[in-house]
Scaffold this active site. Sequence first.
Site, mmCIF file in Angstrom:
data_model
loop_
_atom_site.group_PDB
_atom_site.id
_atom_site.type_symbol
_atom_site.label_atom_id
_atom_site.label_comp_id
_atom_site.label_asym_id
_atom_site.label_seq_id
_atom_site.Cartn_x
_atom_site.Cartn_y
_atom_site.Cartn_z
ATOM 1 N N SER A 1 0.813 -1.264 -0.095
ATOM 2 C CA SER A 1 0.041 -0.060 0.023
ATOM 3 C C SER A 1 0.989 1.396 -0.127
ATOM 4 O O SER A 1 1.730 1.613 -0.887
ATOM 5 C CB SER A 1 -0.795 0.003 1.196
ATOM 6 O OG SER A 1 -2.138 0.994 1.229
ATOM 7 N N ASP B 1 -9.341 -3.854 -6.422
ATOM 8 C CA ASP B 1 -8.378 -2.801 -5.625
ATOM 9 C C ASP B 1 -8.629 -1.557 -6.249
ATOM 10 O O ASP B 1 -8.196 -1.458 -7.543
ATOM 11 C CB ASP B 1 -6.989 -3.214 -5.235
ATOM 12 C CG ASP B 1 -6.119 -2.372 -4.658
ATOM 13 O OD1 ASP B 1 -6.821 -1.213 -4.117
ATOM 14 O OD2 ASP B 1 -4.967 -2.455 -4.544
ATOM 15 N N HIS C 1 -7.761 -4.756 -1.560
ATOM 16 C CA HIS C 1 -6.733 -4.129 -0.841
ATOM 17 C C HIS C 1 -6.897 -4.503 0.824
ATOM 18 O O HIS C 1 -7.947 -4.498 1.378
ATOM 19 C CB HIS C 1 -6.956 -2.543 -1.047
ATOM 20 C CG HIS C 1 -5.951 -1.730 -0.554
ATOM 21 N ND1 HIS C 1 -4.845 -1.398 -1.383
ATOM 22 C CD2 HIS C 1 -5.558 -1.092 0.508
ATOM 23 C CE1 HIS C 1 -3.807 -0.644 -0.954
ATOM 24 N NE2 HIS C 1 -4.328 -0.567 0.422
#
Length: 404
Positions: A190, A344, A374
């Site tokens: 991320s 995502d 995600h």
Amino acid sequence: MLILGLVLLSSFSVGVFVWAVLQHFLTADVPSALQHPTKFRFLHCIFLYVLTLAEIFEKLGICSMLRFLQLLEGSVRIKKDARLMVTDLYFGTIPVRLFQPKAASSGPRRGILFFPGGSGFVGSLDSYHNLCSFLVLETDSVLLSVGYRKLPDHHYPSIFQDCLNASIHFLKSLKTFGVDPARVVICGDSIGGGYVACVTQALVGRSDLPQIRAQVLIYAVTQLINFQLPSYWQNRNVPFLSQEFMMMCMFKYMVIDVHWWDAILNGAFIPPEVWKKYRKWLSPDNIPRRFRKAGYQPLFPGPFNEAAYLENKHLLDVANAPLLRDDETIAQLPAAFLVSCEHDILRDDTLLYMKRLEDQGVPVTWYHVEDGFHGSLMFFDKKLFFFPCSLKIINSVISYIKSI
């Protein structure tokens, strides 16, 4: 009086949870291809419940939203493993955690620098402890996890600065930690994955440091400019990183006034000459056709707003957008392993960065998770809340690192 208080507290908690459940069913998109949708829905309801509580406490002046979330994160249980030696250190003022296998080694081990995700306000050394332990044991490596400064006390560019400085310190101390200087990998997920790209780029040309062998980016943020890419449009309401939540986190970390929400979302802050220069790297035309669903026709960028640009031009800084680095730097980057998830919002950030690397001849290995979402990596060891995609991601990363 005590009983009345308990009744009121229970009623309040139930009411907030009911609100979270309603919010989930009214706003969240649960992909049909996702495995274990009921489990996914339950977790998102809990997620919304916690966020709602945090917002209520902040409005009541009890505790700021981010502080409350960090407090909850602090209750995570760490699994200690007798096979590992774990040491908490400070590189200057930066807290780091060193993981080393206790078993004897015939020579220096592979080294892993790990940058946690967490949207700039969570993602502590403790919350990533179990994941880092697993990586170390499975790859027989020495790993350094970086506890960079976060919201609400620290803002842009603290994460980049801390990750870069910790990396330089580690690279200068490889012999001390028993690490092979020819086998150092930088890894993160991320926002941490985005800063893997930024730090790896910043280290290009440093003759005083060992060269990074590989970069591993797991559903990484690689730009904060085009929020109208296909994945942003398709997955804007998919948990656990909706468009609204991502924008909120970005605005807080980058210190952006909420007044500019629409201008940022529609790209009105991008000068025409800047878009002309970078369109070849940021355009949805670079996304493979199979990822562009029917009906996708964004109007981007919007009519230029000079005031929005002057206040938010730091979004175009290469320390936030590794996609914008010059070709010469990109061409010198080490091999990359990129992980993307179908469901995502950041999927296309990975696809764009992959093309950017491949166009400059950088070896790229891409792993796409069709049922991934995600944040799924963090469920790899959660037993009851385990998802198959979580294991796919961690196993693919382990397999790649072991090949180094």
